[in-house]
Motif scaffolding. Sequence first.
Motif, mmCIF file in Angstrom:
data_model
loop_
_atom_site.group_PDB
_atom_site.id
_atom_site.type_symbol
_atom_site.label_atom_id
_atom_site.label_comp_id
_atom_site.label_asym_id
_atom_site.label_seq_id
_atom_site.Cartn_x
_atom_site.Cartn_y
_atom_site.Cartn_z
ATOM 1 N N LEU A 7 0.819 -1.204 0.000
ATOM 2 C CA LEU A 7 0.000 0.000 0.000
ATOM 3 C C LEU A 7 0.858 1.262 0.000
ATOM 4 C CD1 LEU A 7 -3.003 0.641 -0.078
ATOM 5 C CD2 LEU A 7 -2.978 0.828 2.406
ATOM 6 N N SER A 10 0.988 3.242 -3.167
ATOM 7 C CA SER A 10 -0.181 3.983 -3.642
ATOM 8 C C SER A 10 -0.231 5.416 -3.136
ATOM 9 C CB SER A 10 -1.472 3.247 -3.256
ATOM 10 O OG SER A 10 -1.614 3.184 -1.851
ATOM 11 N N ASN A 11 0.776 5.830 -2.369
ATOM 12 C CA ASN A 11 0.945 7.241 -2.021
ATOM 13 C C ASN A 11 2.305 7.680 -2.549
ATOM 14 O OD1 ASN A 11 2.230 9.350 0.020
ATOM 15 N ND2 ASN A 11 0.012 9.684 0.007
ATOM 16 N N LYS A 15 6.085 6.419 -1.784
ATOM 17 C CA LYS A 15 6.705 5.700 -2.892
ATOM 18 C C LYS A 15 8.062 6.298 -3.255
ATOM 19 C CE LYS A 15 5.748 4.375 -7.697
ATOM 20 N NZ LYS A 15 4.759 4.474 -8.814
ATOM 21 N N CYS A 54 -4.410 7.353 -0.163
ATOM 22 C CA CYS A 54 -3.919 6.314 -1.060
ATOM 23 C C CYS A 54 -4.835 6.177 -2.268
ATOM 24 C CB CYS A 54 -3.842 4.970 -0.333
ATOM 25 S SG CYS A 54 -2.684 4.967 1.058
ATOM 26 N N ASP A 55 -4.220 5.888 -3.407
ATOM 27 C CA ASP A 55 -4.927 5.612 -4.651
ATOM 28 C C ASP A 55 -5.898 6.742 -4.987
ATOM 29 O OD1 ASP A 55 -5.441 4.141 -6.923
ATOM 30 O OD2 ASP A 55 -7.033 2.967 -6.000
ATOM 31 N N ARG A 56 -7.229 6.523 -4.899
ATOM 32 C CA ARG A 56 -8.212 7.524 -5.328
ATOM 33 C C ARG A 56 -8.843 8.280 -4.156
ATOM 34 N NH1 ARG A 56 -10.182 6.985 -10.550
ATOM 35 N NH2 ARG A 56 -12.289 7.581 -9.920
ATOM 36 N N THR A 57 -8.314 8.123 -2.969
ATOM 37 C CA THR A 57 -8.820 8.880 -1.820
ATOM 38 C C THR A 57 -8.388 10.342 -1.951
ATOM 39 O OG1 THR A 57 -8.579 6.910 -0.452
ATOM 40 C CG2 THR A 57 -8.913 9.003 0.692
ATOM 41 N N ARG A 78 -3.379 11.258 -3.640
ATOM 42 C CA ARG A 78 -2.280 10.310 -3.457
ATOM 43 C C ARG A 78 -0.910 10.953 -3.615
ATOM 44 N NH1 ARG A 78 -0.598 7.987 -8.608
ATOM 45 N NH2 ARG A 78 -0.195 5.980 -7.603
#
Length: 271
Positions: A7, A10-11, A15, A54-57, A78
């Motif tokens: 996870l 996904s940020n 990353k 994360c991702d689409r938040t 993200r």
Amino acid sequence: MPAPSELLESNLLLKALRRADRSLLEPHLELVEYGRGDTVFAAGGDISYITFPCDRTVVTLLIAMADGRSAETATIGREGAVGGIVSNGGLPASTQAVVQLGGQVLRIDSSRLQEAKRLSEPVRNLFSRYADCLLAQVLQSVACNALHPIESRCLRWLMTLQDRLGSDVLPVTQELLAAMLGVQRTYLTRILRTLQDQGLIEVGRGRITVIARAAIEKAACECHGSVRRHFDAVLGTVYGPTGRFIAFEPPPTPRPGRKGRVVPFVEDADS
């Protein structure tokens, strides 16, 4: 709930960290699920956690007035984090952080992040650069809200959200968009109808579809482009085919050399 290792990818801030620096944060990150409309922190409350969407938040920083009206000052997905990023954390919040699009986030106690910054120069470099970019976004939003018409502000906001989602279809209601822009829904409805008649967007139930991104960029004010250029210069933003943020490649941290000469800080390629 402990955070799954995958996870962290996904940020984009997490990353961008090298493996050794991630290890300073990973044991202390926890996974939290938020729904749309949830409050991450309230104005005046203590900020004890740094939160990484994360991702689409997507999380929005809002300023609320005594009469119940509110306006957006920054939208974070993200690519970033909220809560004590500009400061050292542990201070009262000046804004309210509200989840705009629900999903998973990673969060860490602010003291743990400060300790990681103390131990690692690359961590300090990355988060200092992001703090600068977040502040630039807030300041540009203030100027845009004061100087530009509602049509330009609306287009800026839609492009900002699209950058974070990487999709032409934006799951946003007219009620939410009106609240972000600090206007009445009836007024916003007229604005959206005009933008739709111009072939820029298509308004549906619970969503707005971007039809002509290039035309929107030309029709909008300079504010969105200014913020993107700042992200590029400071964080080395990498974009995907849809224009979505997909990675950061920040310049290395300079460090003093002999006789006061500044030389780049080069990270170990195997770490």
